[in-house]
Design an enzyme around this catalytic site. Sequence first.
Site, PDB file in Angstrom:
ATOM      1  N   GLY A   1      31.250  -5.751 -28.142  1.00 28.28           N
ATOM      2  CA  GLY A   1      32.177  -4.711 -27.684  1.00 28.28           C
ATOM      3  C   GLY A   1      32.451  -4.811 -26.192  1.00 28.28           C
ATOM      4  O   GLY A   1      33.591  -4.655 -25.737  1.00 28.28           O
TER       5      GLY A   1
ATOM      6  N   ARG B   1      18.344 -12.783 -27.495  1.00 26.93           N
ATOM      7  CA  ARG B   1      18.516 -11.824 -26.394  1.00 26.93           C
ATOM      8  C   ARG B   1      17.303 -11.781 -25.470  1.00 26.93           C
ATOM      9  O   ARG B   1      17.445 -11.530 -24.265  1.00 26.93           O
ATOM     10  CB  ARG B   1      18.807 -10.435 -26.958  1.00 26.93           C
ATOM     11  CG  ARG B   1      20.207 -10.385 -27.519  1.00 26.93           C
ATOM     12  CD  ARG B   1      20.528  -9.063 -28.126  1.00 26.93           C
ATOM     13  NE  ARG B   1      21.946  -9.000 -28.433  1.00 26.93           N
ATOM     14  CZ  ARG B   1      22.487  -8.124 -29.251  1.00 26.93           C
ATOM     15  NH1 ARG B   1      21.736  -7.218 -29.844  1.00 26.93           N
ATOM     16  NH2 ARG B   1      23.781  -8.135 -29.478  1.00 26.93           N
TER      17      ARG B   1
END
Length: 391
Positions: free
Chosen positions: A371, A37
């Site tokens: 999500g 990330r």
Amino acid sequence: MFQKKSVKDVDCSNKKVFVRVDFNVPLKDGKVADDTRILAALPTIQYLLDNDAAVILASHLGRPGGKKREELSLKPVAEYLSHLVNTKVSFNDDCIGETAKFAAGKLKFGEILVLENTRFHIGEKANDPTMGKELASLADIFVDDAFGTAHRAHASNVGITEYLPAVAGLLLEKEIIYLGNTIADPELPFTAILGGAKVSGKIGVIKNLVDKVDNILIGGGMANTFFAAMDFKMGDSLIEPDSIKMAKELITEFGEKIFLPVDVVIGDEFSDTAKYKTMTLGDIPDGWRIMDIGPDSLLEYEKIINRSKTIVWNGPMGVFEFKPFANGTFSLAKIIARSSAVTIVGGGDSAAAVNDAGLSKDITHVSTGGGASLKMMEGSILPGLEALDDK
Ligand code: AMP
């Protein structure tokens, strides 16, 4: 279509730019254990540095529950980042308040300030307007590059946009282009591949995609509920009785575009030491459960994938965490990587499988959000994207 402004649409030079990044990385013994990330945020950070901006970075890390928790500090991430960029990286142990104001005030253009975990304050998740305003007071421009939290309305991605020009970072822009624009207007034939444990978690995706796609290839535990709807005995397989009716309706209405595995790998227990065998689809013996798709299914799916121009994949084909049942997921990842189509892999397990197999460079877009990517595939408007300035 991508109608939001990006960092390239505003003049960032000699400006203080507050960037919401996703530095929610795993830590081990106080050190960064996986830098994916951090690396994903670098293009935007580097772009801003090259444009002489003063770069203020904010992120959440874990779930501190609105309190300061030393083990969830972003300090090790700031330290890690300092080895990746060619400029000074400083750290402030609060994201708001006097110390943050002071640190942001003295930050030089071309340098980086990392703020402490935004979730150390209760106002972050509550999207408290005071917190949004305090964060905004540190900068002249807000850039959102944290796709992983775009499906949540928090102070550091939505609240702050009330007070500053708000634009997408380069990573967020890419996510919107592929998961938004490409899915809304794909080059045909368009094939969606859906897997994962439960059909109930993917109903929204199926409903959104079924009219747009030419094919939906189903795998993983969610195929079981379709098999149950076709009256096969399922042994000990995971099924969702409450979704059988819906599965029947989908087969009746869209049967010609929904493809199910023609063979499966079954195991005698849910473990990586289970006995296993491959069988043509049929009644599953008692004491056995479906754990993966079989080789003939992969051949069928490969043919469909090879004639597609756009492919989107979300959810593993089997219990890929256990070696005997990982073949379906990893073979599918290879088939998709070889395809010349535009290939989009949703976040979470399928992205992890592609990354673990070293195939991400052969995929057009591997999403960084679990999500959030699911919500995009459902066609939902994410609050973090909606809040950004229109082009
Ligand atoms: P999801 O979060 O719904 O995408 O589900 C991911 C999980 O589905 C993974 O942890 C897989 O182990 C699990 N899964 C995939 N296939 C099966 C299966 N046939 N039976 C049970 N779990 C499965």
